[in-house]
Design an enzyme around this catalytic site. Structure first.
Site, PDB file in Angstrom:
ATOM      1  CB  SER A 124      10.060  16.230 -23.677  1.00 55.64           C
ATOM      2  OG  SER A 124       9.325  17.272 -22.888  1.00 55.64           O
ATOM      3  CE1 TYR A 137      12.908  20.878 -25.617  1.00 54.70           C
ATOM      4  CE2 TYR A 137      10.737  20.771 -24.707  1.00 54.70           C
ATOM      5  CZ  TYR A 137      12.222  20.435 -24.717  1.00 54.70           C
ATOM      6  OH  TYR A 137      12.681  19.516 -23.823  1.00 54.70           O
TER       7      TYR A 137
END
Length: 241
Positions: A124, A137
């Site tokens: 990400s 996350y």
């Protein structure tokens, strides 16, 4: 002869777009997911169960060499460290990180035997920058970036390449779920939030799953045979700010 690709979490979003593109480019694709897929060869699998991942991939490797692994299975969780319970932390890491760990270990014997392979981890932009309310996350995606780099170094002598794709804000079901959860908690208007998210990107729009799939196909191909240990950012310029 068709090349073989194993993907985790290929039943929706970015994973589904990757499957569709690889199938269109004459790959045989095995999808390890809990939800049935609309294409590819579906293998029901809980990626947090390392033994299950190992067995399924070993069974695939009995009949064909595994050319590509795309570790894509993952979940989003929005909270700061104080609001992250131990159970939530473990759930994020079990799916996002432990799942990748199991899948990489499982494909390495096949790739080492043929002295060739491409491993692609779905990280990400949060592997590069922090974002608010994204403690677990963010941490999990940074771990995947590290996993790509260390795997690249450890298996370069076997001609196995490992890279991480670092998408920014991509319009997927996971994205829409995160926005809906935020709006439920805050009372914000979903359409306004979508517009604000688009404005945050220098290119002025959200990314699309198909664009990430094109990058994955390139990294899996011989066109990228000198690319390993890299973090490939596809974020509309967000992390360049």
């Amino acid at each position: 002869m068709k090349k073989t690709c194993v993907i985790t979490g290929g039943s929706s979003g970015i994973g589904l777009s990757i499957m569709q593109l690889f199938l269109a480019n004459d790959y045989q694709v095995f999808n390890l997911d809990l939800c049935p897929s609309s294409c590819g060869e579906f293998k029901e699998c809980d990626v947090t169960n390392g033994e299950q991942v190992t067995k399924i991939i070993a069974d695939i490797a009995k009949t064909q060499a595994i050319d590509v692994l795309i570790s894509n299975a993952g979940i989003h969780y929005s909270a700061n460290i104080e609001n992250t319970s131990e159970a939530d932390f473990e759930r994020v890491f079990n799916i996002n990180v432990k799942g990748a760990f199991a899948a990489i270990k499982a494909v390495l014997p096949s790739m080492k035997q043929q002295q060739n392979g491409a491993i692609i981890l779905m990280a990400s932009d949060q592997a590069l920058v922090a974002k608010h309310n994204s403690f677990a996350y963010n941490l999990s995606k940074a771990a995947l970036a590290s996993m790509a780099k260390t795997t690249a170094l450890d298996y370069a002598q076997d001609n196995i390449r490992a890279n991480a794709i670092c998408p920014g804000t991509i319009e997927t079901p996971l994205y829409h779920q995160a926005i809906n959860n935020y709006c439920e908690k805050s009372g914000a208007n979903a359409e306004e939030v979508h517009q604000e998210e688009a404005k945050l990107q220098p290119l002025g729009r959200l990314g699309q799953p198909e664009e990430v799939a094109e990058l994955a196909l390139f990294l899996a191909s011989n066109k990228a045979k000198f690319i390993t240990g890299s973090l490939q950012v596809i974020d509309g310029g967000y992390t360049a700010q």
